[in-house]
Design an enzyme around this catalytic site. Structure first.
Site, PDB file in Angstrom:
ATOM      1  N   ASP A   1       0.839  -1.207   0.000  1.00  0.00           N
ATOM      2  CA  ASP A   1       0.000   0.000   0.000  1.00  0.00           C
ATOM      3  C   ASP A   1       0.877   1.261   0.000  1.00  0.00           C
ATOM      4  O   ASP A   1       0.551   2.254  -0.642  1.00  0.00           O
ATOM      5  CB  ASP A   1      -0.940  -0.016   1.211  1.00  0.00           C
ATOM      6  CG  ASP A   1      -1.930  -1.170   1.117  1.00  0.00           C
ATOM      7  OD1 ASP A   1      -2.481  -1.398   0.026  1.00  0.00           O
ATOM      8  OD2 ASP A   1      -2.141  -1.866   2.131  1.00  0.00           O
TER       9      ASP A   1
ATOM     10  N   HIS B   1      -5.587  -3.817   5.329  1.00  0.00           N
ATOM     11  CA  HIS B   1      -5.261  -4.068   3.920  1.00  0.00           C
ATOM     12  C   HIS B   1      -6.495  -4.563   3.175  1.00  0.00           C
ATOM     13  O   HIS B   1      -6.509  -5.647   2.605  1.00  0.00           O
ATOM     14  CB  HIS B   1      -4.096  -5.068   3.824  1.00  0.00           C
ATOM     15  CG  HIS B   1      -3.665  -5.345   2.427  1.00  0.00           C
ATOM     16  ND1 HIS B   1      -3.102  -4.378   1.610  1.00  0.00           N
ATOM     17  CD2 HIS B   1      -3.732  -6.466   1.668  1.00  0.00           C
ATOM     18  CE1 HIS B   1      -2.839  -4.912   0.425  1.00  0.00           C
ATOM     19  NE2 HIS B   1      -3.226  -6.174   0.429  1.00  0.00           N
TER      20      HIS B   1
HETATM   21  C1  LMR Z   1      -3.062  -6.610  -3.317  1.00  0.00           C
HETATM   22  O1  LMR Z   1      -3.297  -5.610  -2.639  1.00  0.00           O
HETATM   23  O2  LMR Z   1      -2.738  -6.532  -4.505  1.00  0.00           O
HETATM   24  C2  LMR Z   1      -3.146  -7.969  -2.688  1.00  0.00           C
HETATM   25  O3  LMR Z   1      -3.722  -7.875  -1.425  1.00  0.00           O
HETATM   26  C3  LMR Z   1      -3.846  -8.975  -3.522  1.00  0.00           C
HETATM   27  C4  LMR Z   1      -5.309  -8.682  -3.738  1.00  0.00           C
HETATM   28  O4  LMR Z   1      -6.103  -9.631  -3.727  1.00  0.00           O
HETATM   29  O5  LMR Z   1      -5.661  -7.527  -3.962  1.00  0.00           O
END
Ligand code: LMR
Length: 316
Positions: free
Chosen positions: A151, A178
């Site tokens: 991120d 996340h």
């Molecule tokens: C991301 O942020 O790319 C990972 O967490 C994979 C997803 O499924 O988004």
């Protein structure tokens, strides 16, 4: 120093192993990368990597006990990735059981290791590991990390593109968790750059949707793997450095902190050889950021509860 990578035959695991094999070779201390996967190609992946001439030694195996034995750092990259139309939490049913099993093995084989996990839904998988380690009497909250570095890397890319500044001159903090609304970049704290209200909303949304954009663009063939491998490598190299004696390394990850916002919360902290040594202050926050934190808390709490309930159910 031994680094165990679980799920090393996967796209993220292979990328991460490659970066670590190359990047860590400049450090003098003996380093061993132990690659584990249930997929038999893991032996070939290990052999493949071993043909890159660096000082980092590589072993690969389908034997989890041998892989974890004596590990200083354990990275969990294994797990099913989402397909277009899925949320990260849709991965819970499959990935939770796997994380639970890994946690039990870690608790019994290398409970003192630093543990870093990538597997989604990250807001929940970290809590499963914590709960299992607690059950075994080995939980040390300073040593358990959900890797949210991607991120931060994405925020750096998006801001540098939008504002036409080199990402080398930027520092961004991303907090919360996340998944969707739990991802919050603290744009008000970036020095030397200002954002209009519309830019703040648009950049925040872009960051929150970035993983989904990659999932959609890969059309059912996985999620972010190269950028995720790079993000994980950055975090693992920081862990490696502090274990190797470096000081004042600041990283951001989803950890059990002081519970000010949620029991588990992604935030910046200083690392030392024992793990998290000091949480960084998040204030001052803009009114947008304060509101967004309030909005995300119930989502985070639900994700955390889901992990804790899962472990409780396994134990009854
Ligand atoms: C991301 O942020 O790319 C990972 O967490 C994979 C997803 O499924 O988004």
């Amino acid at each position: 120093m031994k680094i165990a990578i679980l799920g090393a035959a996967g796209n993220i695991g292979q990328g991460l192993s490659l970066i670590l094999k190359r990047e860590l070779s400049s450090v003098k201390k003996d380093i061993e990368l132990f690659l584990y996967d249930i997929n038999p190609i893991i032996l070939g992946v290990g052999l493949d990597l071993s043909h890159i001439p660096t000082t980092v030694k590589v072993q690969s195996s389908r034997d989890i006990i041998n892989t974890l034995y004596g590990a200083d750092i354990v990275v969990i990259t294994a797990g099913v990735t989402r397909k277009p139309g899925m949320n990260r939490s849709d991965l819970f049913t499959i990935n939770a059981a796997m994380i639970y099993n890994f946690s039990q093995q870690i608790a019994q084989i290398c409970p003192e290791a630093m543990i870093a996990v990538i597997t989604n839904p990250l807001n929940t998988t970290v809590c499963i590991i914590a709960k299992v380690l607690k059950k075994y009497g080995f939980y040390n909250k300073k040593k358990l990390f959900g890797i949210t570095t991607l991120d931060v890397l994405r925020a750096l890319c998006f801001i540098s593109e939008d504002k036409e500044i080199s990402c080398n001159n930027l520092h961004v903090t991303v907090i919360g968790g996340h998944s969707s609304v739990t991802i919050l970049p603290l744009l008000s704290q970036i020095s030397g750059v200002s954002f209009t209200e519309a830019e703040v909303i648009s950049l925040t949304n872009k960051l929150r949707n970035a993983g989904t954009e990659v999932v959609n663009a890969k059309s059912g063939h996985g999620s972010a793997s190269l950028s995720m491998a790079s993000a994980a490598a950055q975090f693992i190299i920081s862990l490696f450095r502090v274990l190797n004696g470096d000081k004042n390394i600041v990283e951001c990850a989803y950890i059990e902190g002081n519970g000010k916002y949620a029991k588990f919360f992604s935030q910046p902290f200083v690392l030392d050889q024992e793990g998290v040594s000091q949480l960084k202050n998040l204030e001052p926050l803009s009114s947008f950021e304060q509101t967004e934190i309030k909005t995300m808390i119930p989502f985070l709490e639900e994700d955390i509860k889901m992990g804790e309930e899962f472990v409780k159910q396994q134990l009854t």
